[in-house]
Scaffold this active site. Structure first.
Site, mmCIF file in Angstrom:
data_model
loop_
_atom_site.group_PDB
_atom_site.id
_atom_site.type_symbol
_atom_site.label_atom_id
_atom_site.label_comp_id
_atom_site.label_asym_id
_atom_site.label_seq_id
_atom_site.Cartn_x
_atom_site.Cartn_y
_atom_site.Cartn_z
ATOM 1 N N HIS A 86 -0.055 2.636 4.386
ATOM 2 C CA HIS A 86 0.224 1.204 4.294
ATOM 3 C C HIS A 86 -0.818 0.390 5.045
ATOM 4 O O HIS A 86 -0.702 0.186 6.257
ATOM 5 C CB HIS A 86 1.624 0.906 4.843
ATOM 6 C CG HIS A 86 2.715 1.360 3.936
ATOM 7 N ND1 HIS A 86 3.373 0.509 3.076
ATOM 8 C CD2 HIS A 86 3.250 2.585 3.726
ATOM 9 C CE1 HIS A 86 4.268 1.188 2.379
ATOM 10 N NE2 HIS A 86 4.210 2.456 2.760
ATOM 11 N N CYS A 107 0.866 3.476 -1.658
ATOM 12 C CA CYS A 107 2.079 4.283 -1.512
ATOM 13 C C CYS A 107 2.580 4.766 -2.883
ATOM 14 O O CYS A 107 1.941 5.590 -3.509
ATOM 15 C CB CYS A 107 3.147 3.487 -0.757
ATOM 16 S SG CYS A 107 4.527 4.492 -0.176
ATOM 17 N N GLU A 153 -1.194 -2.686 5.097
ATOM 18 C CA GLU A 153 -0.601 -3.929 5.612
ATOM 19 C C GLU A 153 0.178 -3.710 6.898
ATOM 20 O O GLU A 153 0.595 -4.669 7.553
ATOM 21 C CB GLU A 153 0.313 -4.550 4.552
ATOM 22 C CG GLU A 153 1.714 -3.982 4.472
ATOM 23 C CD GLU A 153 1.828 -2.563 3.929
ATOM 24 O OE1 GLU A 153 2.921 -1.980 4.000
ATOM 25 O OE2 GLU A 153 0.814 -2.049 3.415
#
Length: 377
Positions: free
Chosen positions: A350, A266, A352
């Site tokens: 992202h 990011c 995650e």
């Protein structure tokens, strides 16, 4: 009796609704997120600092809130906009209702407005400043004053506002049903992670893969990082405009000279790009959601990703040693690059998730592979 609330946008649009959170006022950039679930993770994502989040799914709050789904130490979103707050919440992990959670965290929120109309407006005109005010004395004029004082996200260095102030260690791994957060027995890799607004699930996914993490503040120098003798360096997500983060850009340039494996997500992706001479730009239509298709150009596979950014890297400004690895299938914006002469790569989305799919979790494995190769060299 319900408390009235008012939402006003910079373009003059006005929405009347009901307050469902802390009584007061707030301002920020109004964006929309298309995730159906994960409202607690969204609210506590530091990347939403100074942003008022509209959730497009109509019913928000069904599952309540709990301490385990926090992505940071507090709520960072400037405000919340939803269509409907259910009267009851139900989940075996729930410890608090969304209403009580918002009040406790002093988060201003509005419900009972036409979020379809609002989303269409933001989609057509782009993200813009806005303000939420609660109470009978809320006025459009006061909202307009707040919007004018907020200005724009362009030029705002928010990373150092949300970053930790002291270095700390992290070893806790991912959550497992019946076990909670599990710490691996062995963590052979030492990673220094820059906190530009890091989400805890990023740290957990690295820890679960054998990383012992030293998390450092955003303005930590490259010299101080290298003195910790890491096997690799991680650059986290974060809010705001990347260009004013000159302290981080300079640190990344020096870290790349060291030859250490580097992985950015990011804002970290944008900082790496700026460090190699590329340019970033403010997106008219920012990416916020858990259903964004991205193509991995190396494998040809399409992966569904979680996204949260309002700035993007201009692919036309990349230097010759930067190879594009991923692109968005929504708007063809740049999603990932890898340097051909250094063990450095980054991704705009992202991996995650939290909330969302983990289709690109393999990028964490790639980082581990780079560190393993560097240790053998």
């Amino acid at each position: 009796m319900s408390t009235p609330a008012l939402l006003v946008l910079a373009d003059g649009s006005v929405f009347h609704g009901t307050s469902i959170g802390y009584e007061g006022s707030t301002s920020g950039e109004v964006v929309f997120n298309t995730s159906m679930t994960g409202y607690q993770e969204i609210l506590t994502d530091p990347s939403y600092c100074k942003q008022i989040v509209t959730l497009t799914y109509p019913h928000i709050g069904n599952t309540g809130t709990n301490a385990e789904d926090e992505e940071s130490r507090s709520v960072y979103a400037a405000g919340l906009i939803i269509r409907d707050l259910p009267l009851l919440h139900s989940n075996f992990r729930a410890s608090e209702s969304l209403h009580d959670y918002l009040v406790r965290n002093k988060t201003v929120a509005i419900a009972d407005i036409d979020t379809r109309r609002l989303t269409t407006l933001l989609r057509e005109k782009g993200a813009q400043g806005g303000a939420i005010l609660t109470g009978a004395d809320a006025t459009i004029e006061k909202a307009q004053e707040l919007i004018a004082a907020f200005g724009s996200m362009v030029g705002k260095d928010l990373a150092k506002e949300v970053s930790c102030t002291e270095t700390y260690e992290w070893t806790e791994g991912e959550w497992a049903l019946g076990k909670g957060f599990v710490t691996p027995d062995e963590q052979p890799y030492h990673v220094v992670a820059y906190d530009f607004g890091v989400k805890t699930n990023i740290l957990r996914m690295l820890a679960s893969r054998g990383c012992r993490l030293t998390v450092v503040p955003a303005q930590t120098s490259a010299q101080d990082v290298l003195a910790l003798n890491p096997d690799g360096v991680f650059l986290s997500n974060g809010p705001g405009d990347p260009e004013p983060c000159t302290y981080a850009i300079e640190a990344v340039q020096k870290l790349m000279e060291s030859g250490k494996p580097i992985f950015g997500i990011c804002l970290g992706h944008q900082l790496i790009s700026l460090a190699i001479g590329a340019k970033t730009l403010k997106m008219r239509f920012s990416h916020h959601g858990a259903n964004h298709p991205v193509q991995d150009l190396d494998s040809g596979k399409v992966v569904i990703t979680s996204q949260n950014h309002g700035f993007a890297v201009d692919a036309d400004t990349l230097p010759a040693n930067a190879r594009i690895t991923h692109k968005s299938l929504f708007d063809n914006t740049l999603q990932g690059i890898e340097l051909t002469d250094k063990p450095v790569f980054c991704f705009q989305g992202h991996p995650e998730a939290s909330p969302g799919p983990q289709d690109v979790g393999y990028l964490f494995d790639k980082f581990i592979g780079n560190m393993k190769a560097a240790k053998r060299a």
